[in-house]
Write a protein that holds these residues in place. Structure first.
Motif, PDB file in Angstrom:
ATOM      1  N   LEU A 164       1.315  -1.166   9.179  1.00  0.00           N
ATOM      2  CA  LEU A 164       1.935  -2.192   8.350  1.00  0.00           C
ATOM      3  C   LEU A 164       3.444  -2.036   8.493  1.00  0.00           C
ATOM      4  CD1 LEU A 164       1.738  -4.446   6.285  1.00  0.00           C
ATOM      5  CD2 LEU A 164       1.307  -2.744   4.523  1.00  0.00           C
ATOM      6  N   VAL A 165       4.066  -3.003   9.171  1.00  0.00           N
ATOM      7  CA  VAL A 165       5.458  -2.867   9.597  1.00  0.00           C
ATOM      8  C   VAL A 165       6.327  -3.902   8.893  1.00  0.00           C
ATOM      9  CG1 VAL A 165       7.032  -2.843  11.559  1.00  0.00           C
ATOM     10  CG2 VAL A 165       4.662  -2.058  11.853  1.00  0.00           C
ATOM     11  N   GLY A 166       7.372  -3.448   8.226  1.00  0.00           N
ATOM     12  CA  GLY A 166       8.276  -4.350   7.526  1.00  0.00           C
ATOM     13  C   GLY A 166       9.399  -4.827   8.422  1.00  0.00           C
ATOM     14  N   ALA A 167       9.635  -6.132   8.416  1.00  0.00           N
ATOM     15  CA  ALA A 167      10.744  -6.712   9.169  1.00  0.00           C
ATOM     16  C   ALA A 167      12.018  -6.609   8.346  1.00  0.00           C
ATOM     17  CB  ALA A 167      10.455  -8.177   9.495  1.00  0.00           C
ATOM     18  N   GLY A 168      13.137  -6.484   9.030  1.00  0.00           N
ATOM     19  CA  GLY A 168      14.425  -6.493   8.358  1.00  0.00           C
ATOM     20  C   GLY A 168      14.844  -7.909   8.017  1.00  0.00           C
ATOM     21  N   GLY A 181      10.525  -6.939   4.820  1.00  0.00           N
ATOM     22  CA  GLY A 181      11.180  -5.875   4.073  1.00  0.00           C
ATOM     23  C   GLY A 181      10.303  -4.658   3.885  1.00  0.00           C
ATOM     24  N   ASP A 182      10.125  -4.259   2.643  1.00  0.00           N
ATOM     25  CA  ASP A 182       9.275  -3.126   2.291  1.00  0.00           C
ATOM     26  C   ASP A 182       7.921  -3.674   1.846  1.00  0.00           C
ATOM     27  OD1 ASP A 182       7.978  -0.953   1.268  1.00  0.00           O
ATOM     28  OD2 ASP A 182       9.648  -0.244   0.054  1.00  0.00           O
ATOM     29  N   PRO A 183       6.863  -3.493   2.639  1.00  0.00           N
ATOM     30  CA  PRO A 183       5.555  -4.076   2.283  1.00  0.00           C
ATOM     31  C   PRO A 183       4.973  -3.544   0.981  1.00  0.00           C
ATOM     32  CG  PRO A 183       5.612  -3.390   4.587  1.00  0.00           C
ATOM     33  CD  PRO A 183       6.831  -2.814   3.939  1.00  0.00           C
ATOM     34  N   THR A 184       5.499  -2.399   0.491  1.00  0.00           N
ATOM     35  CA  THR A 184       4.987  -1.853  -0.773  1.00  0.00           C
ATOM     36  C   THR A 184       5.716  -2.421  -1.980  1.00  0.00           C
ATOM     37  OG1 THR A 184       6.518   0.031  -0.716  1.00  0.00           O
ATOM     38  CG2 THR A 184       4.394   0.320   0.369  1.00  0.00           C
ATOM     39  N   PHE A 185       6.667  -3.328  -1.747  1.00  0.00           N
ATOM     40  CA  PHE A 185       7.485  -3.881  -2.822  1.00  0.00           C
ATOM     41  C   PHE A 185       7.177  -5.368  -2.939  1.00  0.00           C
ATOM     42  CE2 PHE A 185      11.603  -5.214  -4.726  1.00  0.00           C
ATOM     43  CZ  PHE A 185      11.627  -4.325  -5.788  1.00  0.00           C
TER      44      PHE A 185
END
Length: 405
Positions: A8-12, A76-80
């Motif tokens: 699971l990769v967050g994009a900037g 961004g942050d997938p956990t947020f």
């Protein structure tokens, strides 16, 4: 065969340049790439299978069955406020590896040059707005993820209705795109703006200079606008609030709010609570509005109407204070009896023996256990060169709990 990892990769905030080197390495080795179209478009040369992130149940079914190496792209942050909550709830945690990135919220605070470590973060995206506004009004600084229904203007309208206009507002639009825009305005100014669908709202509380002059509890009676002395006086108010046994996140009904003094001091004691001041007298309503604005009681919602009818649309209460009944005491008790949450409390103030007797009788008839305290207050007054005590009318503070002994 062992189940493959899901990355699971967050994009900037920008395109592929916003991915770290480790994340790019993971993506390059993936056999399947899942994401919203704008994320998939960042990798036109990807040789594997691309799947749009549209139907979550369908994606989940695929992830449960696949033996392929999957990179799932998020923002961004997938956990947020992201997709990780859904995945972690439905898949073994050991299958998921997360690569967080800078969130749009972090980026927005950086662009307006405002620290964000003291902010709260709420999302109304696909959620109800009212719980989010309850959190906003209790905070110094808030960052809000909006959607097409719960827009910045809709949030502003709710804040205005609650008398909570004291915010500097930043509307942050199309972050990371060529047309990104940052607009500083007021809460009322948000009503006039037509933002992009991709927006974040930042609210920073501003203070009136005299706000810090008032205590959390024990505000002088003279500070409240009121009519015919329809106010729960300072000493009685203190006992009443003690009997309500308030906690920070409760729902309180203040029935027959009068000046709103109990609601206002309750709001200071439970800033994350939800307080509903119910009043039908037109003159009292005007004074309550003035008092709510003066004391910036942001989490008090004024409800215009006659109880018990005005109670129907309110959320079920944890605590109920009955300061006035308008001749409908038993009807109000019946309504409260049907709505009060388990372990809830009712506190009622009476100034006559008739009301005391009726209130205890009605409450006990409906299964409440009651206790009454007689509050006798005498205050000094000057008499020539001497001082003497002058007694005030006693007030009976009745506390009622459902069931029990």
């Amino acid at each position: 065969m062992a189940e493959q990892k899901i990355y699971l990769v967050g994009a900037g905030i920008t395109g592929w340049e916003g991915f770290g080197s480790k994340a790019l390495e993971i993506i390059a080795k993936a056999e399947v790439m899942i994401g919203h179209q704008r994320h998939l478009d960042c990798f036109p040369e990807f040789a594997g299978q691309k799947m749009p992130l549209d139907d979550l149940p369908e994606i989940l079914d695929f992830l449960k069955k696949t033996e392929k190496r999957v990179a799932l792209l998020a923002s961004g942050d997938p956990t947020f406020f992201g997709i990780s909550r859904f995945l972690l709830r439905n898949l073994p945690k050991e299958r998921i590896e997360i690569f967080p990135n800078v969130t749009s919220m972090q980026y927005a605070f950086a662009q307006i040059k405002e620290p964000w470590d003291d902010a709260i973060f709420v999302s109304v995206h696909g959620r109800g707005m009212h719980p989010a506004v309850d959190k906003i009004v209790a905070a110094e600084k808030a960052c809000v993820l909006t959607d097409k229904v719960n827009t910045p203007a809709a949030i502003a309208a709710e804040l205005i209705e609650r008398g909570a206009e004291g915010y500097e507002a930043w509307l942050c639009e199309d972050l990371g795109l060529a047309g990104e825009k940052f607009t500083k305005t007021s809460v009322r100014g948000l009503l006039e703006l037509k933002p992009s669908d991709l927006n974040i709202l930042i609210l920073i509380r501003t203070y009136e200079p005299n706000l810090t002059q008032y205590p959390l509890i024990g505000i002088d009676d003279e500070e409240f606008q009121t009519t015919k002395k329809l106010i729960t006086k300072q000493e009685v108010r203190a006992v009443t609030l003690a009997k309500l046994q308030l906690q920070d996140d409760l729902v309180l009904w203040d029935v027959g709010a009068g000046s709103g003094s109990v609601s206002i001091e309750a709001s200071n004691l439970m800033p994350n609570g939800r307080i509903f001041a119910v009043e039908q007298n037109a003159q009292c309503l005007a004074f309550i509005r003035e008092n709510l604005k003066k004391f910036m009681a942001r989490n008090v919602k004024l409800v215009e109407g006659d109880a018990p009818d005005a109670l129907e649309e309110l959320p079920d209460p944890d605590r109920v204070f009955i300061g006035g009944s308008g001749g409908h005491l038993e009807e109000i008790i019946i309504a409260v009896d049907g709505r009060l949450k388990p372990e809830g409390l009712v506190v009622l103030n009476a100034v006559t023996l008739d009301t005391l007797t009726k209130a205890v009788e009605f409450l006990e008839d409906h299964g409440f256990t009651t206790e009454a305290a007689c509050v006798n207050i005498a205050k000094t007054r000057s008499l020539t060169e001497y001082k003497m005590f002058e007694a005030q009318n006693p007030v009976y503070v009745i506390t009622a709990r459902k069931g029990g002994e």
